[in-house]
Motif scaffolding. Structure first.
Motif, PDB file in Angstrom:
ATOM      1  N   GLY A 177       0.826  -1.199   0.000  1.00 40.23           N
ATOM      2  CA  GLY A 177       0.000   0.000   0.000  1.00 40.23           C
ATOM      3  C   GLY A 177       0.862   1.251   0.000  1.00 40.23           C
ATOM      4  O   GLY A 177       1.739   1.401   0.863  1.00 40.23           O
ATOM      5  N   ILE A 178       0.621   2.146  -0.966  1.00 43.01           N
ATOM      6  CA  ILE A 178       1.468   3.330  -1.131  1.00 43.01           C
ATOM      7  C   ILE A 178       0.630   4.536  -1.548  1.00 43.01           C
ATOM      8  O   ILE A 178      -0.537   4.421  -1.905  1.00 43.01           O
ATOM      9  CB  ILE A 178       2.559   3.108  -2.202  1.00 43.01           C
ATOM     10  N   THR A 179       1.267   5.698  -1.498  1.00 44.09           N
ATOM     11  CA  THR A 179       0.786   6.897  -2.189  1.00 44.09           C
ATOM     12  C   THR A 179       1.962   7.419  -3.007  1.00 44.09           C
ATOM     13  O   THR A 179       3.090   6.937  -2.861  1.00 44.09           O
ATOM     14  CB  THR A 179       0.330   7.987  -1.201  1.00 44.09           C
ATOM     15  N   VAL A 180       1.717   8.393  -3.865  1.00 49.86           N
ATOM     16  CA  VAL A 180       2.814   9.007  -4.621  1.00 49.86           C
ATOM     17  C   VAL A 180       3.622   9.861  -3.664  1.00 49.86           C
ATOM     18  O   VAL A 180       3.113  10.846  -3.118  1.00 49.86           O
ATOM     19  CB  VAL A 180       2.285   9.853  -5.790  1.00 49.86           C
ATOM     20  N   PHE A 181       4.864   9.481  -3.439  1.00 45.42           N
ATOM     21  CA  PHE A 181       5.675  10.115  -2.406  1.00 45.42           C
ATOM     22  C   PHE A 181       7.148  10.019  -2.810  1.00 45.42           C
ATOM     23  O   PHE A 181       7.849   9.090  -2.443  1.00 45.42           O
ATOM     24  CB  PHE A 181       5.414   9.400  -1.070  1.00 45.42           C
ATOM     25  N   GLN A 182       7.580  10.965  -3.604  1.00 49.49           N
ATOM     26  CA  GLN A 182       8.976  11.009  -4.024  1.00 49.49           C
ATOM     27  C   GLN A 182       9.838  11.512  -2.871  1.00 49.49           C
ATOM     28  O   GLN A 182       9.427  12.455  -2.191  1.00 49.49           O
ATOM     29  CB  GLN A 182       9.118  11.943  -5.231  1.00 49.49           C
ATOM     30  N   ARG A 213      -7.264  -7.136   3.957  1.00 48.40           N
ATOM     31  CA  ARG A 213      -6.408  -7.910   3.051  1.00 48.40           C
ATOM     32  C   ARG A 213      -6.444  -7.391   1.614  1.00 48.40           C
ATOM     33  O   ARG A 213      -6.160  -8.132   0.677  1.00 48.40           O
ATOM     34  CB  ARG A 213      -6.747  -9.402   3.090  1.00 48.40           C
ATOM     35  N   ASN A 214      -6.768  -6.123   1.444  1.00 41.47           N
ATOM     36  CA  ASN A 214      -6.619  -5.508   0.132  1.00 41.47           C
ATOM     37  C   ASN A 214      -5.148  -5.215  -0.152  1.00 41.47           C
ATOM     38  O   ASN A 214      -4.747  -5.126  -1.312  1.00 41.47           O
ATOM     39  CB  ASN A 214      -7.433  -4.218   0.053  1.00 41.47           C
ATOM     40  N   ILE A 215      -4.385  -5.021   0.911  1.00 38.91           N
ATOM     41  CA  ILE A 215      -2.928  -4.879   0.834  1.00 38.91           C
ATOM     42  C   ILE A 215      -2.314  -5.748   1.921  1.00 38.91           C
ATOM     43  O   ILE A 215      -2.998  -6.169   2.852  1.00 38.91           O
ATOM     44  CB  ILE A 215      -2.485  -3.407   1.011  1.00 38.91           C
ATOM     45  N   ASP A 216      -1.007  -6.013   1.777  1.00 36.95           N
ATOM     46  CA  ASP A 216      -0.313  -6.847   2.766  1.00 36.95           C
ATOM     47  C   ASP A 216       0.596  -6.040   3.677  1.00 36.95           C
ATOM     48  O   ASP A 216       1.011  -6.524   4.736  1.00 36.95           O
ATOM     49  CB  ASP A 216       0.513  -7.930   2.056  1.00 36.95           C
TER      50      ASP A 216
END
Length: 259
Positions: free
Chosen positions: A40-45, A92-95
Motif C-alpha cells: 500500500g502506497i501513495t505518490v511520495f517522491q 487484506r486488500n494490501i499486505d
C-alpha cells in the motif's frame, strides 16, 4: 428431517473449520500462496513514485521489490487513501504499508511494525518569495495549510491548532500551495528535499519550519510474522552495504537510521 438438519449442521461446522484454517495460516504463508506482496502506497517522491514507463520506483519501492523477492514472490503496488490504510490492511486488500510511514501511536497500536529505518520531520512549505516571513511556529499560525488526510502532517497541524484543508496526498498538498489555493503545506522533510527548491518541479516553493522529529517504519497486519522477517532483511542489507548504496541513489543517506 432430523437427519437432513444434522447433515446441514455438520456441513456448517466443516465449512467453519475450513474457513478458520484458511485464516490460521501465517501472513508469510498467505503471501507465498498467492505469489504477491501487495504494498500500500501513495505518490511520495523519493520513496514511492512512477517513472515515465509507469513503473514504481523509489527508496521504499526498490526495497519492497527486494524484500518480496527474498520471500519468493513479486511486489505489487496499490495506491491507497492514506487515511484508510489500516482498513485496507485488515481487509487484506494490501499486505503492508510501505510508504515513508511515520511510526505514530495509532500505527504502532494497529499494526505489526518493522523497526525504524529512516529519520524524518514534518516541515512547512511556503512560496519562496515569502519564506522570510515564516521562520517560526508562531509566524505560520495564521496560514491555511493543505495536509494529507490521515497523515503525520495532519496530526502535527492539529496539535498546533493550525487551520487545515485535507487533501488526498502530499503531492496534492504541494500543488495546492503552488496554485495559490493554500497558503502553505505540511509534508515530510524527505519529500520536501526531493520535490521543492532549485532543480525540482516546484522551484518557486521552499521549506522553512520543522515542526517535529519522527521515524519511518513498515506496517503489516497485527501479529504478522512478516515484520520480523523484514527486520532480518534490513539487517542483512545493512551488513552487506546495499541499503546504504540504495539510499545514496535517492539522496536520503543522511536520514538512514544505523542498525
Amino acid at each position: 428431517m432430523k437427519k437432513f438438519v444434522s447433515k446441514l449442521v455438520l456441513f456448517a461446522m466443516v465449512l467453519a473449520l475450513v474457513c478458520s484454517c484458511a485464516y490460521a495460516e501465517t501472513d508469510s504463508e498467505y503471501v507465498k500462496a498467492k505469489g504477491t506482496l501487495v504494498v500500500g502506497i501513495t505518490v511520495f517522491q523519493p520513496m514511492d513514485y512512477k517513472n515515465e514507463a509507469g513503473e514504481w520506483l523509489g527508496f521504499d519501492a526498490d526495497l519492497a521489490k527486494a524484500f518480496a523477492e527474498s520471500l519468493g514472490v513479486k511486489a505489487e503496488f496499490q495506491e491507497i487513501e492514506w487515511n484508510n490504510k489500516i482498513l485496507e490492511l485488515n481487509g487484506r486488500n494490501i499486505d503492508c504499508v510501505w510508504n515513508g510511514m511515520t511510526l505514530t501511536s495509532e500505527v504502532l497500536a494497529s499494526m505489526a511494525c518493522s523497526k525504524a529505518y529512516c529519520n524524518n520531520a514534518q516541515v512547512v512549505i511556503v512560496p519562496a518569495n515569502v519564506a522570510e516571513k515564516f521562520q517560526s511556529v508562531e509566524s505560520v499560525k495564521g496560514l491555511n495549510f493543505a495536509v494529507e488526510h490521515g497523515s503525520a502532517g495532519m496530526e502535527v497541524a492539529q496539535a498546533n491548532g493550525f487551520k487545515t484543508t485535507n487533501v488526498q496526498d502530499q503531492a496534492t498538498a504541494l500543488m495546492e500551495v503552488a496554485s495559490g489555493t493554500a497558503d502553505a503545506a505540511i509534508i515530510d522533510s524527505l519529500m520536501a528535499a526531493a520535490m521543492v527548491g532549485k532543480g525540482t518541479g516546484y522551484e518557486n516553493l521552499t521549506y522553512t519550519v520543522a515542526l517535529n522529529s519522527e521515524e519511518y517504519g513498515v506496517g503489516f497486519r497485527k501479529d504478522s510474522d512478516l515484520a520480523d522477517k523484514l527486520n532480518a532483511f534490513f539487517d542483512a542489507k545493512y551488513n552487506d552495504g546495499s541499503i546504504q548504496k540504495l539510499a545514496e541513489t535517492y539522496k536520503i543517506q543522511a536520514a538512514l537510521i544505523k542498525q
